[in-house]
Every structure is written in structure tokens, then in C-alpha cells.
Enzyme design. Structure first.
Site, PDB file in Angstrom:
ATOM      1  N   HIS A 114       0.692  -1.232  -0.116  1.00 39.88           N
ATOM      2  CA  HIS A 114       0.133  -0.124   0.080  1.00 39.88           C
ATOM      3  C   HIS A 114       0.849   1.236   0.071  1.00 39.88           C
ATOM      4  O   HIS A 114       0.176   2.370  -0.339  1.00 39.88           O
ATOM      5  CB  HIS A 114      -1.037   0.077   1.167  1.00 39.88           C
ATOM      6  CG  HIS A 114      -0.457   0.486   2.479  1.00 39.88           C
ATOM      7  ND1 HIS A 114      -0.191  -0.630   3.276  1.00 39.88           N
ATOM      8  CD2 HIS A 114      -0.020   1.498   3.176  1.00 39.88           C
ATOM      9  CE1 HIS A 114       0.300  -0.319   4.435  1.00 39.88           C
ATOM     10  NE2 HIS A 114       0.521   1.283   4.458  1.00 39.88           N
ATOM     11  N   ASP A 151       0.212  -7.656   1.459  1.00 36.35           N
ATOM     12  CA  ASP A 151       0.689  -6.200   1.555  1.00 36.35           C
ATOM     13  C   ASP A 151       2.130  -6.115   1.745  1.00 36.35           C
ATOM     14  O   ASP A 151       2.764  -5.508   2.665  1.00 36.35           O
ATOM     15  CB  ASP A 151       0.058  -5.661   2.846  1.00 36.35           C
ATOM     16  CG  ASP A 151       0.084  -4.135   2.988  1.00 36.35           C
ATOM     17  OD1 ASP A 151       0.381  -3.585   2.158  1.00 36.35           O
ATOM     18  OD2 ASP A 151      -0.161  -3.569   3.767  1.00 36.35           O
ATOM     19  N   SER A 235       4.729   2.769   7.753  1.00 34.06           N
ATOM     20  CA  SER A 235       4.394   1.563   6.821  1.00 34.06           C
ATOM     21  C   SER A 235       5.676   1.250   6.033  1.00 34.06           C
ATOM     22  O   SER A 235       6.342   1.781   5.587  1.00 34.06           O
ATOM     23  CB  SER A 235       3.367   1.976   6.099  1.00 34.06           C
ATOM     24  OG  SER A 235       1.903   1.394   6.783  1.00 34.06           O
TER      25      SER A 235
END
Length: 427
Positions: A114, A151, A235
Site C-alpha cells: 500500500h 501487503d 508502513s
């Protein structure tokens, strides 16, 4: 995820989020308003006063933080049509930030899907640039492989000088213990090359991770839970142990504040993808040639679907009424097999698809075939449950299915082969 009184969100971190640093004046206390100054004290011997844990953190950060990568993305997205009515342009530039880290001397950078996928994971690939610690200039990067269901993504910056590539060693997440130290590195709120510390709070928290084929909720997987502060921008960054080895990739936070503000903020509960999952996937990402790596597929499609505004949605038997399942001779829960692809593990194992098509109000079911109720001992009621049992497996691994056909229940063992790991090239 919602509960009574307070809504709670699992918020993906690392997307384009701005931050403002407030520098408010600090009120003066009584001791600072005309009171006599305290007598000076003897300075502490700071190096000698350092705790062993503190010195360990300093050593880990100084040695391995140069392997951290600051990632920026930029994509052109269509503007809101209403904005065009008031003189706005037809397109706007959307920017995002995230983190990553080097995994080998070739310069491969592991991060979250993402972080680099762009808005919604659809449309053209965003422009990706990376910047290293101590370097002012950003360097263009390209996608090596994408794994939306995990992910995870692998990128590479061909223009980087080899001497700047500093891989961080990969650890062993299977041997983690609750209470171990955890060091998170990344760029929270775009504050690049930041470090936080905590402990491993859980080694196998089951949460949805990644993105499904329709861009929806991901597959339920085991994640590392930590109280090391993780915020938007962290992230894709590494979670390290006290030896400086990567034990996880920071991916999500549990954020009660996100329900009202729309921006996730650390509440002391963060999640990281276990590094063993990434190590298992790494060879496939390196061979993807810019394409998409899928979770293992045994070669079946669901045979029960309900009609929604977006079209047919595959579901499990638990959505049907008990009376309806008894009338059809079906178990209480399970995945109805609606199609078996020839030449796949399911096809070679003799799984049978339903052939009797039966409509009901709001949906369709194919009867006469197999119903999968368990995979490796775990209950199955949907394709996502089956994928969860397969997610960490690799070519040559086996999976044992509990299958109901009519009134008979049996166990079927499948072996995953190359057909289970198809790579889709392009977007």
C-alpha cells in the site's frame, strides 16, 4: 471494526498524510517566576549511567539505521468534477510517504504494497523515489514485484551507488517470544529516519492483512503485535530485535482516534508482518519482473454466491438458514466447490464441482459437488478461510482438506505445485 460506544479502525499507515509540528509556548511554573534558582548539581557521568538496554538500542540504531529507506510516491489522479466547475484543473498530483529497507547487496528494498500501489491500488503505477540516510537527493525506483494479498512489495533503485546499499539482516519470527524488545524504524508523519522502542506484545495476532482481488479486505494472517509507537509513514519500515535483525515489517495500527479524525494515530497497538512470511515470498517477488505475486491457489472457485449491487459475491454456507441447509443436505458451514480447474492440485486430488444449479431469493448455489469444511484442521466457510490456511505455504507443501460429499466425510491431501503460484505480469 466497531463496538458499542466507540468505533475502532484498523488503519493502514504509510499513505500520503501531512503533519504539522506545533511549537506552543510552555507555561512557566511557580519555580520559574521569580523564585530563587536551584543550586547546581554535579553533572552525571552519562556514558557510565547508560543502562545495558539503552546502550543496546543505541548500538542497533547506529549500525542498522543506514539500511532504512525513505519512500515517496507521486501520482496524477482525476480531480473531483465539482472542483472543475470552480476553475480547478482536470487533474491533481497526490503524494504519499512510507518506509522500506534493504534486504540484500543487490539493492532490493522491501516495503508494503500500500506504500507504492497508489490510490486504491488501481490505475497507473505511481512515480516512486527513495532517499537514504545522510543523502539529500532522491533517486527514482522501480517495482520488482507486488504482492497485494500479503501487503508486501519489492522495489529497486538502479541509480543508487553500491556503497550506499546497507542490507539489514533478516531474523526468525517463528522463534519470537512475548516480551522481547522491538525497535521500529521509519518515517512517522513524514518525519524520516525516526526510531521508537517497545516490546513484542503478541507473536500470532490474527488480523486481515493485504488486499483481496476486488480491492477489499485482505486475508486473515498471523501478525506480530507491538507497543512500539507506529504511525502513518511507518508502513514498510523494519521492526528489529535486540540483535539488529528484522523480525517484521510494520503495516497497520489499531486506532480508536481514527474513527473520528480519519487519521490513524498510535494507541500502543501496532502490527507487523512476520519476516518469515516475507522471506518465504522473497524469491517469488524477485522473479516477478514487475508483476503481481498471488497467494497459493489450489484451483477451485466458490459455488455459492449472493447478489449485491457490485455483482455476485462468493460466500460460505453459514449465510444460509439452518432449515435451508437441512433441506439441501448441506453441512452447517463450509465452502461449496463450484468449479475445479483441471491440472491443479484440486483437480488431481479428485475434488468435484457442483453441477446442479439452483436459484434462491438473492443468490445461486451449485449442488452435487464437494463442500470443504476444514483446511489443515482450521474451519473453512469462505474462500478467504481457505486462503488463510494456504498463505504461508510454498511449492511442494501439502494441505489436508476435510471434504463433505453427500453424507460422506473424508480427508483429502493436496500438494501445491507450480500451478498454485501463478505470477500475473503487468497491472
Amino acid at each position: 471494526m466497531k463496538g458499542k460506544g466507540v468505533g475502532v479502525l484498523l488503519v493502514l499507515v504509510g499513505l500520503g498524510l501531512g503533519a504539522t509540528v506545533l511549537r506552543d509556548g510552555v507555561p512557566l511554573g511557580a519555580a520559574q517566576q521569580g523564585q530563587p534558582a536551584a543550586q547546581p548539581t554535579t553533572a552525571l557521568n552519562e556514558p557510565g549511567a547508560r543502562l545495558q538496554n539503552e546502550q543496546n538500542t543505541i548500538d542497533v540504531v547506529s549500525r542498522f539505521e543506514p539500511g532504512l529507506v525513505f519512500i515517496s510516491t507521486e501520482e496524477v489522479v482525476p480531480q473531483d468534477p465539482f472542483a472543475m466547475m470552480f476553475g480547478g484543473g482536470q487533474e491533481e498530483v497526490q503524494r504519499g510517504v512510507g518506509s522500506g529497507f534493504f534486504v540484500n547487496d543487490a539493492g532490493d528494498i522491501l516495503t508494503n504494497y500500500h506504500v507504492v500501489a497508489g490510490e486504491g491500488g488501481s490505475g497507473p503505477q505511481p512515480k516512486i523515489t527513495v532517499r537514504l540516510m545522510g543523502q539529500e537527493a532522491s533517486v527514482p525506483a522501480e517495482v520488482v514485484g507486488l504482492a497485494p494479498q500479503y501487503d508486501l512489495a519489492l522495489i529497486r533503485a538502479p541509480g543508487l551507488k553500491r556503497e550506499l546499499i546497507r542490507p539489514i539482516p533478516l531474523g526468525d519470527s517463528a522463534s519470537l517470544k512475548v516480551g522481547q524488545k522491538a525497535i521500529a524504524m521509519g518515517a512517522p508523519f513524514g518525519l524520516d529516519f525516526s526510531v521508537t522502542e517497545g516490546i513484542v506484545s503478541s507473536t500470532a495476532r490474527q488480523i486481515p492483512i493485504g488486499f483481496g482481488g476486488t480491492g477489499g479486505q485482505g486475508i486473515t494472517q498471523k501478525a506480530i503485535q507491538t507497543d512500539a509507537a507506529i504511525n502513518p509513514g511507518n508502513s514498510g519500515g523494519p521492526l528489529l530485535d535486540s540483535g539488529g535483525r528484522v523480525i517484521g515489517i510494520n503495516t497497520q495500527i489499531y486506532s480508536p482516534a481514527g474513527q473520528s479524525s480519519g487519521v490513524g494515530q498510535s494507541a500502543g497497538v501496532g502490527f507487523a508482518i512476520p519476516i518469515d512470511t516475507a522471506k518465504n515470498l522473497l524469491p517469488r517477488l524477485q522473479a516477478a519482473q514487475g508483476g503481481t505475486v498471488n497467494a497459493p491457489d489450489i484451483g477451485i472457485r466458490g459455488g455459492l454466491a449472493v447478489q449485491t449491487r457490485q455483482g455476485p459475491l462468493p460466500v460460505g454456507l453459514s449465510v444460509l438458514s439452518s432449515a435451508g441447509k437441512r433441506q439441501l443436505g448441506l453441512p452447517d458451514q463450509g465452502l461449496v466447490v463450484g468449479q475445479v480447474v483441471p491440472g491443479t492440485p484440486a483437480g488431481r486430488a479428485g475434488l468435484r464441482a457442483g453441477t446442479e444449479r439452483q436459484q434462491f431469493r438473492g443468490g445461486l448455489i451449485l449442488l452435487g459437488g464437494d463442500v470443504i469444511t476444514r483446511a489443515d484442521g482450521q474451519p473453512v466457510d469462505a474462500l478467504e478461510d481457505l486462503q488463510a490456511a494456504l498463505i504461508d505455504k510454498k511449492e511442494g507443501d501439502t494441505v489436508t482438506l476435510t471434504v463433505v460429499r453427500g453424507e460422506a466425510t473424508r480427508e483429502v491431501q493436496l500438494t501445491l505445485d507450480a500451478s498454485s503460484f501463478t505470477v500475473r505480469t503487468g497491472q
